[in-house]
Design an enzyme around this catalytic site. Structure first.
Site, short mmCIF file in Angstrom:
data_model
loop_
_atom_site.label_atom_id
_atom_site.label_comp_id
_atom_site.label_asym_id
_atom_site.label_seq_id
_atom_site.Cartn_x
_atom_site.Cartn_y
_atom_site.Cartn_z
N CYS A 150 5.69 4.30 2.11
CA CYS A 150 5.59 4.91 0.94
C CYS A 150 3.57 4.10 0.09
O CYS A 150 3.95 3.47 -0.06
CB CYS A 150 7.14 3.93 0.57
SG CYS A 150 6.95 4.26 -1.45
N CYS A 181 4.73 2.50 -3.68
CA CYS A 181 4.65 1.12 -3.16
C CYS A 181 3.87 0.18 -2.66
O CYS A 181 3.83 -0.81 -3.10
CB CYS A 181 6.24 1.28 -1.61
SG CYS A 181 7.17 1.92 -2.30
#
Length: 110
Positions: A36, A39
């Site tokens: 991600c 993230c």
């Protein structure tokens, strides 16, 4: 991503139970995935918040490693930040939004 001393990983359902659901006080859980991008982008900010807001404990959960816990928590997007008080989820912040996350942490600690 990678854990840090301020935002350690939770690696089992039992550990999640112990450190989050059975915890007294304030806990912030960063639900992330290694693939991600957002993230990874917000990780340094989460680290900074963990050092700033020391009245809360901060942990990470890799949703791929702990998919059962992620499913039970209803995680559908990463990153999702779950905010707990005395083992009860009081709010969440979905997405890599530092302002919203900091506001959520401040509200949790108020």
């Amino acid at each position: 991503m990678g854990a840090s001393e301020h935002v350690p990983p939770i690696t089992s359902k039992a550990e999640f139970q112990e450190k989050v659901l059975n915890a007294k006080g304030f806990v912030v859980v960063d639900c992330f995935a290694t693939w991600c991008g957002p993230c990874k982008a917000i990780a340094p900010t989460v680290e900074k918040f963990a050092q700033t807001y020391t009245d809360a404990s901060f942990y990470q959960i890799d949703v791929d490693e702990l998919s059962e816990v992620a499913a039970e928590l209803g995680i559908r997007a990463m990153p999702t930040f779950l905010l707990f008080k005395d083992g009860q989820k009081v709010s969440d912040v979905v997405g890599a939004n530092p302002g919203a996350l900091e506001a959520g942490i401040k509200a949790l600690l108020a």
